[in-house]
Design a protein around this motif. Sequence first.
Motif, PDB file in Angstrom:
ATOM      1  N   GLY A   1      -6.677  15.564  -2.230  1.00 22.74           N
ATOM      2  CA  GLY A   1      -5.725  15.098  -3.241  1.00 22.74           C
ATOM      3  C   GLY A   1      -5.440  13.610  -3.126  1.00 22.74           C
ATOM      4  O   GLY A   1      -5.400  12.901  -4.136  1.00 22.74           O
TER       5      GLY A   1
ATOM      6  N   THR B   1      -6.501  10.902  -5.993  1.00 23.62           N
ATOM      7  CA  THR B   1      -5.403  10.168  -6.608  1.00 23.62           C
ATOM      8  C   THR B   1      -5.602   8.661  -6.467  1.00 23.62           C
ATOM      9  O   THR B   1      -5.296   7.904  -7.376  1.00 23.62           O
TER      10      THR B   1
ATOM     11  N   THR C   1      -9.265  16.054 -10.602  1.00 20.73           N
ATOM     12  CA  THR C   1      -7.965  15.430 -10.314  1.00 20.73           C
ATOM     13  C   THR C   1      -8.004  13.971 -10.756  1.00 20.73           C
ATOM     14  O   THR C   1      -7.102  13.502 -11.473  1.00 20.73           O
TER      15      THR C   1
ATOM     16  N   ASN D   1      -3.176  17.198  -9.196  1.00 23.93           N
ATOM     17  CA  ASN D   1      -3.426  17.778  -7.872  1.00 23.93           C
ATOM     18  C   ASN D   1      -3.244  19.290  -7.868  1.00 23.93           C
ATOM     19  O   ASN D   1      -3.921  19.992  -7.117  1.00 23.93           O
TER      20      ASN D   1
ATOM     21  N   ALA E   1       0.074  19.237  -2.733  1.00 20.03           N
ATOM     22  CA  ALA E   1      -0.136  18.560  -4.014  1.00 20.03           C
ATOM     23  C   ALA E   1       0.944  17.500  -4.231  1.00 20.03           C
ATOM     24  O   ALA E   1       0.656  16.380  -4.682  1.00 20.03           O
TER      25      ALA E   1
END
Length: 186
Positions: free
Chosen positions: A42, A46, A99, A117, A159
């Motif tokens: 994640g 991101t 994601t 996420n 997440a």
Amino acid sequence: MNGEKLRMIIHCAIFAAMTGILAQIEIPLPLVPISGQTLAVGITATILGSRYGALSLICYAALGAVGVPVFAGFSGGAQVLVGPTGGYIFGFIIAAYFTGFILEKTKFTIPMAMIANTVGMVITLILGTIQLKFVADLGWSQAMAAGVYPFIVVGLIKAFLASWIGITVRKRLVQAKLIQNRNVAA
């Protein structure tokens, strides 16, 4: 190779290494351990986005496939990828891509990162559970009990952490001009 691509490839290597490190933080369960890998996935997606996030996880999987002990429990080798937990590792790549893709198409904000996420977590759990079911010769209810249910709450916590850490670090990397500012909300 231009400087930006080289910089992003270096970031991919760094995040592949981070995934290997966080994989060693684990809570053992009978078939599939709870580990820091999904948190790393994640955070990676991101910060790096779809293409480079997925590339980082491909590097991670390739390192493990050739025997470098980067998977949970300091394991490595192709047997892990074809074993009961291999579907989760393949799922990491696809989860990282989607994601990052969601964030690239919307905004790099904590609320959007939380949604992205969570989608990534669901992708990882689905792909991991499918392989777990067939490799471990389980029924669907047994596979869900071993491969999904124990991970829902901790997955949502990860997440959130990945969203918060990822957006915070991404903003700082953009300010430092270490990654390009693409669709970053203020």
